[in-house]
Design a protein around this motif. Sequence first.
Motif, PDB file in Angstrom:
ATOM      1  N   LYS A 128     -11.074  95.232 -21.112  1.00  0.00           N
ATOM      2  CA  LYS A 128     -11.467  93.825 -20.960  1.00  0.00           C
ATOM      3  C   LYS A 128     -12.968  93.706 -21.207  1.00  0.00           C
ATOM      4  O   LYS A 128     -13.729  94.667 -21.058  1.00  0.00           O
ATOM      5  N   TYR A 129     -13.380  92.496 -21.598  1.00  0.00           N
ATOM      6  CA  TYR A 129     -14.787  92.230 -21.845  1.00  0.00           C
ATOM      7  C   TYR A 129     -15.461  91.855 -20.536  1.00  0.00           C
ATOM      8  O   TYR A 129     -14.884  91.162 -19.698  1.00  0.00           O
TER       9      TYR A 129
ATOM     10  N   ARG B 121     -22.014  92.384 -26.301  1.00  0.00           N
ATOM     11  CA  ARG B 121     -21.394  92.324 -24.970  1.00  0.00           C
ATOM     12  C   ARG B 121     -20.860  93.685 -24.538  1.00  0.00           C
ATOM     13  O   ARG B 121     -20.667  94.579 -25.352  1.00  0.00           O
ATOM     14  N   ARG B 122     -20.568  93.794 -23.260  1.00  0.00           N
ATOM     15  CA  ARG B 122     -20.016  95.031 -22.708  1.00  0.00           C
ATOM     16  C   ARG B 122     -18.486  94.959 -22.708  1.00  0.00           C
ATOM     17  O   ARG B 122     -17.897  93.890 -22.595  1.00  0.00           O
ATOM     18  N   TYR B 123     -17.879  96.151 -22.841  1.00  0.00           N
ATOM     19  CA  TYR B 123     -16.422  96.259 -22.882  1.00  0.00           C
ATOM     20  C   TYR B 123     -15.999  97.385 -21.953  1.00  0.00           C
ATOM     21  O   TYR B 123     -16.484  98.511 -22.064  1.00  0.00           O
ATOM     22  N   ASP B 124     -15.112  97.053 -21.023  1.00  0.00           N
ATOM     23  CA  ASP B 124     -14.575  98.043 -20.087  1.00  0.00           C
ATOM     24  C   ASP B 124     -13.472  98.820 -20.805  1.00  0.00           C
ATOM     25  O   ASP B 124     -12.378  98.296 -21.045  1.00  0.00           O
ATOM     26  N   ILE B 125     -13.779 100.070 -21.173  1.00  0.00           N
ATOM     27  CA  ILE B 125     -12.836 100.865 -21.963  1.00  0.00           C
ATOM     28  C   ILE B 125     -11.565 101.141 -21.176  1.00  0.00           C
ATOM     29  O   ILE B 125     -10.451 101.045 -21.698  1.00  0.00           O
ATOM     30  N   ARG B 126     -11.698 101.453 -19.896  1.00  0.00           N
ATOM     31  CA  ARG B 126     -10.518 101.782 -19.083  1.00  0.00           C
ATOM     32  C   ARG B 126      -9.684 100.533 -18.806  1.00  0.00           C
ATOM     33  O   ARG B 126      -8.465 100.531 -18.930  1.00  0.00           O
ATOM     34  N   GLY B 127     -10.338  99.434 -18.432  1.00  0.00           N
ATOM     35  CA  GLY B 127      -9.628  98.200 -18.100  1.00  0.00           C
ATOM     36  C   GLY B 127      -9.288  97.358 -19.307  1.00  0.00           C
ATOM     37  O   GLY B 127      -8.573  96.359 -19.197  1.00  0.00           O
TER      38      GLY B 127
ATOM     39  N   TYR C  32     -19.375  96.386 -29.506  1.00  0.00           N
ATOM     40  CA  TYR C  32     -19.479  96.203 -28.061  1.00  0.00           C
ATOM     41  C   TYR C  32     -20.144  97.430 -27.448  1.00  0.00           C
ATOM     42  O   TYR C  32     -20.149  98.518 -28.033  1.00  0.00           O
ATOM     43  N   VAL C  33     -20.700  97.245 -26.276  1.00  0.00           N
ATOM     44  CA  VAL C  33     -21.212  98.356 -25.477  1.00  0.00           C
ATOM     45  C   VAL C  33     -20.085  98.808 -24.561  1.00  0.00           C
ATOM     46  O   VAL C  33     -19.505  97.996 -23.834  1.00  0.00           O
ATOM     47  N   GLY C  34     -19.752 100.078 -24.583  1.00  0.00           N
ATOM     48  CA  GLY C  34     -18.626 100.579 -23.799  1.00  0.00           C
ATOM     49  C   GLY C  34     -19.019 100.983 -22.387  1.00  0.00           C
ATOM     50  O   GLY C  34     -20.054 101.612 -22.170  1.00  0.00           O
TER      51      GLY C  34
ATOM     52  N   VAL D 294     -26.086  91.842 -21.154  1.00  0.00           N
ATOM     53  CA  VAL D 294     -25.889  91.979 -22.594  1.00  0.00           C
ATOM     54  C   VAL D 294     -26.995  92.877 -23.121  1.00  0.00           C
ATOM     55  O   VAL D 294     -28.092  92.927 -22.558  1.00  0.00           O
ATOM     56  N   LYS D 295     -26.710  93.603 -24.185  1.00  0.00           N
ATOM     57  CA  LYS D 295     -27.763  94.323 -24.896  1.00  0.00           C
ATOM     58  C   LYS D 295     -28.137  93.527 -26.138  1.00  0.00           C
ATOM     59  O   LYS D 295     -27.271  92.946 -26.795  1.00  0.00           O
ATOM     60  N   TYR D 296     -29.429  93.511 -26.445  1.00  0.00           N
ATOM     61  CA  TYR D 296     -29.899  92.796 -27.632  1.00  0.00           C
ATOM     62  C   TYR D 296     -30.526  93.776 -28.608  1.00  0.00           C
ATOM     63  O   TYR D 296     -31.284  94.674 -28.223  1.00  0.00           O
TER      64      TYR D 296
END
Length: 399
Positions: free
Chosen positions: A273-274, A265-271, A320-322, A279-281
Motif C-alpha cells: 500500500k502507498y 511517495r513511499r510504498y509499504d512493500i509488505r503491506g 516509489y520509495v520502499g 515524501v522524498k524530493y
Amino acid sequence: MNYIERPEYMQRLLDLMGTPDIKIITGVRRSGKSELMKAYIRRIREIQPEANIIFVDFFDLKYEGLKEYHALYDYIESHYAAGKQNYVFVDEVQLCEKFELAINSLHTSRKYDLYITGSNAFLLSSDLTTLFTGRYIEIHVFPFSFAEFCRYYADEQDTAKLFDDYVIKGGLAGSYEYRTERDRTNYIRDVYDTIINRDLVTKYHLPDTTTLEHLAEFMMDNVSNLTSPNNISDTLTANVVVTNHKTVGNYIKYLCDAYVFYGVRRYDIRGKKYLKTSVKYYLSDTGIRFARLGRRNLDYGRMYENIVCIELMRRGYEVYVGKLYQKEVDFVAVRGDEKMYIQVSDDILRPETFEREYDPLLKIKDAYPKLILANTRHETYDYEGIKIHNLSDWLLKHE
C-alpha cells in the motif's frame, strides 16, 4: 554546439502522429523541448513531403502580430491546405494571450494535428486539464541522460571520467557550449533564476521570492531525505526565514509543477500500500544543484540516487520509495507488469556498507529483480540473487 538525436522522444512523437489529441511537449526550462519540436518537423518533411506544416515561434518577431488568440486562430486557418495532412506547431504558446481558446477551437475542428510547447509557468502539469477541454497527451522531456551526455562528448572514451563530469555538469545541454566552468554554471544559474524569479512569480503573483529561494535550496541540500511541509517550515523558521507549513506546501507544489523537483511517495512493500506520510524530493538535474550550491554539504551517494530516480522516470517507470518493516529500499520501480527493487550507493567496498545495502533486498520475498547500483567500476556480478551493477554501465543500458 553539437546536435544529437533523441530517438526515444522522437519515436514517442511518431507513435502519436495523426492521433486526434493535442500533443503538449513539457519539461523543465532548457531541457530541449523546442529543439525536439524542430527535429520532429524535419522528420515529417522527410516522410511526408506533401504535408502542410504550419509553424509559429513566438520568440521570433515575425509572429509578433499573432500574440492574441483571435489573430493566432485566423493565421492558422488562413494557412490550412485542403486535401493534405495539416500539422500545427506552436512554440512558446504562452506568449499568446488566451492561447487555450485558439488551440481548443482548432482542436474541435478536427482538421489539424496539433503540437505545442511553452514555458512551464503557463503549462504547469496541474493546469493542463483546466486549459484544454479536449483530449491532450503530455510528452515529457527530461534534460540529457548520461547516455545522451556520452553521445554529445563522443570524443571522450573514458566512461568513468564522463560519469564524474555528468554528475557535476548535469543534462542542460545549452551549458555545454561554454568553455569555462564559470560561464557554464552561470548559464545554469540563469535558467534556474528565470524559473524562480520570473516564471513562478508571474504565475502566482508572489510578493517576494525569499521563502521560495530558501525552500528550493533546502530541498537541493536534502535530496533523497524524507521531508514534509511541517518539518521544512520548522527548519526554515529556525534559520530566520519565517514561514508556515501551508506556504511551504504550496511552494513545493509550484516547484514540482514547474518540473524543478519531482516528489516520490513511499510504498509499504509488505503491506502493498502507498503511505501518505513524508515524501522524498529529487531535483530534475544535478547540474542545477552544483551551479547553485557548489560542493556545499556534498554527498555523492545522494547525487547518484537523484540521477537514478530521474533515469527511471525517463525510462517510463513509476517510482516509489520502499518501506519494509523499519528498513528502506531506495526505489520500487513499476512499469506495467514489471517491478524491480533498487538500492543506490556511492561505494560498497566496505563490508558494513555492502551489508546495509543488500540486507533490505534479501528480506523481500517476491521474485521481482533486485539491484544494487554503485560506483563499482567492475563488471556486473551476482550476490544471493541480487545483481550488482556499476552505476554508469547501468545508466548506459537501453531498456
